[in-house]
Design a protein around this motif. Structure first.
Motif: not given
Length: 669
Positions: A86-93, A270-273, A659-662
């Motif tokens: 499964k793909e890991k869900p990505k959280k946007t920052y 998330f913060y580690q990445e 993580s995903k950067l905006e």
């Protein structure tokens, strides 16, 4: 196809205030390989305090993540997860600068770190205490053979007690030396403990130095007697109660850790990445040059990505940037990074090329060729329809499950999937279905003992035909390589190398083919081509090696013959596959008729032998086909034209799994 991506050099100069935003944009775009600027009138850039904090927090958060990962309840897994991860869900920052990111990270750590560290400290302390108690119990059980209260095994005023063990062969000498050193002022109890002797030694405190010297001389291993009163057996019970209590505490602490993992793990990684990417981003700062107001960077990027990068840089810097795009010079050929460019069907095979080494910018990319030859050789060596079907089913499942990741598993499975089609095709051509199992079934169904599937040849009965076919394929493969080498050298201006290093072998191979036809009308052209090839080859050796030419002519000619004969492995592995499959079938047939009373036990055993044996044969022969097919590419084929000395394109690129950067440049305020 056959050529790497066209690369161009980019130079950028802009204001310092855009540095973080520009580097972040380039990091997320992942299209430019940044190189070190060679300048003398400006100074090197260096990481600032925020970059140093990012590196520090990356280490801190990594430790927290490791701790929580150990107590995180895993979900999924198993064979299904292997085929269909499964793909890991990505959280946007929303990225507003490194200062804001560091501030957000510190706020998170201020909340999460104390809780996690407290539980981690408790667990660590409890584990240490438990180990100490277990060690004490182990020692008490060992001392129970003396049947003495433990208070007599400790130092008490004028008497010093030493408890420990010594090797049995040293026991007598130890006792004698102790008696001599203390002038007989010693009390001693001993018990046999296998190859050692367990000792309790009582001496006067004033003899401490003398006694310790003797004990050290004989490698006496001291034992620390645990605290407490009573006999060792009684203390074991007390310590066991303490152990049970500590184990319950540890279990409760682990449950707290599991709750913390559920609460914080995803945020921690998330913060580690985020921090690891900031640390990676800071790693290019020493490659930049700066003045008080500006900074400059240089690098390489594919020509096709130039419009996108230009638009992004202008957007980030609000048009306040000097950008220079230029073509590479001849002097930079060896420095140009290589990004392979192939059709979609051949891209997974780039993995095989990269394992050896990417081409130089002025070389041919062999990926489309080995996409065919590697798969064909694999199929020729495995040469069984059912083996190919098994490999194909497994590979197809992996391709389907991993396609969205485009990872190494997907690429490897894709190469196996293509190879499985060639395996099934060769299995049909050689009439091999689990070796001769297909023929056995066909004979049983038709009642004809001579029935067999159609084939061009039986690998076991016609090995010479298979060998001649393998050698013919080898000649074609080598001719392709020498021809490519000729074209590349001629195009790059190395006319001498093309004529005296590549052309001779092309002519010799053509002459060998003409000789093999045994056509009388072709014998004269064959001899002429062979003669011209040998003459050009000899001239090339004389030009390259001078006085050693005679030796090198012999060595290199027979080296070519050895290379050609190396293709006999195609026949050898094809025979090995058929042979192992046939042995499995014979073993299954031997037990097939065994019965115990009316129970057909042999059928069950035979099925187990057949299925297990054929699966083993599939695995071991597929491994052999994989290795030897690669060898024919890397050693025989690449040796004719390919260096693989190029530098892989390693873009300045972020690694995003959770993580995903905006970015503001992407439309933020």
């Amino acid at each position: 196809m056959f050529r790497p991506e066209e690369m161009v050099k980019i130079d950028v100069i802009t204001l310092n205030r855009y540095k973080d935003a520009l580097l972040t944009y380039l990091h997320e775009a992942g299209l430019v390989e940044i190189r070190e600027l060679d300048v003398k009138i400006a100074q090197r850039d260096t990481p600032n305090e925020y970059h140093r904090k990012a590196a520090s927090y990356s280490i801190t958060i990594s430790r927290l993540a490791d701790f929580l990962r150990a107590y995180r309840k895993t979900r999924g897994g198993g064979i299904k997860e292997f085929f269909f991860p499964k793909e890991k869900p990505k959280k946007t920052y929303r990225y507003e600068g490194i200062e804001k990111l560091i501030k957000d990270t510190e706020e998170f750590l201020a909340k999460a770190e104390p809780e996690i560290k407290a539980v981690e400290g408790r667990i660590s302390s409890l584990q240490s205490e438990i180990e100490r108690i277990k060690e004490s119990i182990s020692i008490l059980k060992l001392l129970s053979v003396f049947k003495l209260p433990v208070k007599y095994l400790r130092h008490s005023g004028i008497v010093e007690v030493s408890v420990g063990s010594v090797e049995k062969v040293k026991f007598s000498a130890l006792v004698e030396d102790l008696k001599m050193a203390t002038e007989g002022r010693i009390a001693l109890a001993s018990r046999d403990a296998g190859d050692k002797v367990l000792l309790v030694i009582a001496t006067l405190s004033r003899d401490h130095d003398k006694v310790n010297s003797v004990l050290a001389k004989h490698s006496f291993e001291k034992i620390e007697v645990p605290d407490g009163d009573g006999t060792p057996e009684e203390l074991v019970t007390d310590y066991q109660r303490k152990l049970d209590a500590k184990l319950r505490e540890l279990e409760n602490a682990k449950k707290e850790a599991e709750k913390l993992a559920e609460k914080y793990y995803e945020d921690v990684v998330f913060y580690q990445e985020l921090m690891e990417n900031e640390r990676d981003k800071a790693s290019v700062l020493p490659m930049l040059a700066r003045t008080n107001m500006t900074f400059a960077l240089t690098g390489w990027l594919p020509r096709v990505d130039v419009p996108k990068i230009l638009e992004g840089i202008k957007k980030v810097t609000k048009g306040k940037a000097y950008i220079n795009i230029r073509e590479p010079t001849k002097d930079e050929i060896e420095e140009i990074p290589i990004k392979l460019k192939n059709p979609r069907w051949a891209r997974p095979f780039e993995m095989l090329t990269e394992m050896y080494g990417v081409p130089r910018y002025d070389e041919i990319d062999p990926t489309p060729i080995i996409a065919f030859t590697y798969s064909f050789f694999f199929g020729f060596m495995l040469t069984d329809f059912m083996y190919g079907l098994i490999v194909g089913i497994v590979a197809a499942l992996l391709v389907k499950g991993h396609k969205k990741f485009n990872d190494g598993t997907y690429k490897f499975a894709y190469t196996l999937l293509v190879s499985s089609f060639f395996t099934m095709l060769m299995g049909i051509l050689f009439g091999s279905y689990f070796g001769n199992a297909g023929d056995i079934v066909l004979q049983y169904i038709t009642g004809n003992p001579n029935a067999h599937f159609p084939r061009i040849a039986d690998t076991l009965k016609d090995p010479m035909f298979v060998l001649m076919l393998a050698l013919a394929i080898g000649l074609a493969h080598l001719f392709t390589g020498y021809t490519i080498g000729f074209i590349v050298k001629w195009k790059n201006g190395d006319r001498k190398g093309a004529v005296f290093e590549q052309l001779p072998w092309m002519l010799i191979i053509i002459s060998i083919v003409l000789f093999a036809t045994k056509n009388a009308s072709l014998m004269l052209p064959a001899k002429a081509l062979f003669g011209v090839g040998i003459v050009l080859f000899a001239i090339g050796e004389i030009m390259a090696n001078g006085g050693l030419a005679a030796l090198m002519i012999i060595s290199d000619f027979f080296g070519f013959v050895g290379t050609w004969l190396s293709y006999a492995r195609l026949m050898a592995l094809a025979l090995a596959t058929s042979g192992i499959a046939m042995v499995v079938n014979v073993l299954a047939a031997m037990v097939w008729g065994i019965k115990i009373s009316i129970v057909p036990l042999g059928i069950a055993i035979g099925i187990i032998i057949f299925i297990g044996g054929q699966l083993f044969s599939t695995a071991i022969n597929a491994l052999g086909a994989f290795v030897h097919s690669l060898r024919l590419q890397y050693v025989e084929f690449f040796g004719t034209f390919y260096s693989g000395d190029g530098k892989p394109f390693t873009p300045f690129k972020s690694k995003r799994e959770v993580s995903k950067l905006e970015l503001k440049a992407d439309g933020g305020a």
